[in-house]
Design an enzyme around this catalytic site. Structure first.
Site, mmCIF file in Angstrom:
data_model
loop_
_atom_site.group_PDB
_atom_site.id
_atom_site.type_symbol
_atom_site.label_atom_id
_atom_site.label_comp_id
_atom_site.label_asym_id
_atom_site.label_seq_id
_atom_site.Cartn_x
_atom_site.Cartn_y
_atom_site.Cartn_z
ATOM 1 N N ASP A 1 0.827 -1.207 0.000
ATOM 2 C CA ASP A 1 0.000 0.000 0.000
ATOM 3 C C ASP A 1 0.862 1.259 0.000
ATOM 4 O OD1 ASP A 1 -2.012 -1.816 0.375
ATOM 5 O OD2 ASP A 1 -2.851 -0.860 2.163
ATOM 6 N N ASP A 2 0.235 2.352 -0.418
ATOM 7 C CA ASP A 2 0.694 3.734 -0.173
ATOM 8 C C ASP A 2 1.640 4.320 -1.215
ATOM 9 O OD1 ASP A 2 -0.846 3.399 2.016
ATOM 10 O OD2 ASP A 2 0.691 3.860 3.499
ATOM 11 N N HIS B 1 -6.220 2.796 -3.914
ATOM 12 C CA HIS B 1 -6.152 3.039 -2.465
ATOM 13 C C HIS B 1 -6.596 4.479 -2.190
ATOM 14 C CE1 HIS B 1 -4.813 1.996 1.511
ATOM 15 N NE2 HIS B 1 -3.676 2.660 1.503
ATOM 16 N N HIS C 1 -5.683 9.371 0.315
ATOM 17 C CA HIS C 1 -5.248 8.558 1.449
ATOM 18 C C HIS C 1 -5.680 9.141 2.793
ATOM 19 C CE1 HIS C 1 -2.699 6.031 4.076
ATOM 20 N NE2 HIS C 1 -2.939 5.139 3.143
ATOM 21 N N HIS D 1 3.986 -2.251 2.909
ATOM 22 C CA HIS D 1 3.917 -0.891 2.365
ATOM 23 C C HIS D 1 5.147 -0.582 1.529
ATOM 24 C CE1 HIS D 1 1.036 -0.695 5.710
ATOM 25 N NE2 HIS D 1 0.437 0.243 4.987
HETATM 26 ZN ZN LIG Z 1 -2.445 3.169 3.188
#
Ligand SMILES: [Zn+2]
Length: 252
Positions: A35-36, A86, A90, A181
């Site tokens: 993620d991210d 995502h 965020h 991540h």
């Molecule tokens: Zn995230």
């Protein structure tokens, strides 16, 4: 033997509205997710790690970041990984008004589609937080929510990587979705924990697949998303004019 089935988050939203966290009763496959990103140095580090270990993964990308680094998203796809959404910002979704929730989810999906030419199929809410409104906005955008059942960062945070790797091996099962991540303070933890856990994961016969491939083992779920082949990838040109696929000329 009963067919493989989806496992859902324990939130009380009912299966149809809930986040998928794993597949149970299926093949010995697991899905590693990041993620991210995309964030240049962390994402490149993760891509190099995945390439060195012959692992295909799924990236849940943040819209405003992927618009800034479309080359990284293309490198992810060219390497056979999957990219899903995502949100755009965020920011946490549940405290916000429903219209803002919808817009953040849809804007993130549009950004990904602009960069990849393909609409995302799966969505992960920031920090994994969702409520009924997030769930309806996800469905309205034509997406399914995907969570995880093994949080690598949480296991590894502040722990000796050897202990984190042991905890990962205790929790992982065939069909698990692992959360990591591609962000500056998560990439290193993911790499050190996974490096220690990999030999045992392989000994157990667990293979890494994308989220769409893992979920496609469940009856009624859509087929896996084909990874981009050299024939449909946009080509790039070397100075001497020879066409080669982005799988070879992209800089991860
Ligand atoms: Zn995230």
């Amino acid at each position: 033997m009963p067919p493989p089935r989806l496992a859902f988050s324990p939130a009380h939203l009912g299966d149809r509205n809930n986040a998928i966290v794993a597949v149970r009763g299926g093949p010995r496959k697991i899905a590693l997710t990041f993620d991210d990103g995309p964030l240049p140095s962390a994402t490149r580090r993760i891509l190099a790690f995945l390439r060195a270990n012959d692992i295909r993964a799924t990236f849940f990308a943040v819209g405003r970041r992927l618009e800034r680094h479309p080359d990284l998203v293309r490198s992810e796809l060219a390497a056979g990984h999957e990219v899903q959404t995502h949100t755009w910002s965020h920011d946490l979704l549940p405290p916000r008004p429903a219209a803002e929730i919808r817009e953040d989810i849809q804007r993130g999906a549009r950004a990904l589609r602009r960069v990849t030419g393909r609409a995302p199929r799966y969505f992960r809410p920031p920090h994994g937080f969702f409520d009924r409104r997030v769930s309806s906005a996800t469905a309205a955008a034509g997406l399914r929510m995907v969570g995880w059942d093994v949080p690598i960062d949480r296991l590894a945070f502040g722990r000796d990587p050897r202990i984190a790797a042991r905890m990962l091996l205790d929790q992982v099962r065939p069909g698990s979705i692992l959360l990591a991540h591609d962000a500056p303070n998560g990439a290193g933890r993911a790499i050190s924990t996974l490096t220690l856990a990999l030999p045992e994961l392989r000994r157990r016969g667990l293979t890494f697949v994308t989220v769409s491939e893992l979920l496609s083992s469940v009856p009624g779920q859509p087929p896996a998303i084909a990874s981009r082949s050299s024939t449909d990838a946009p080509s790039c040109r070397r100075p001497q004019g020879r066409q080669i696929s982005t799988a070879r000329c992209a800089r991860p």
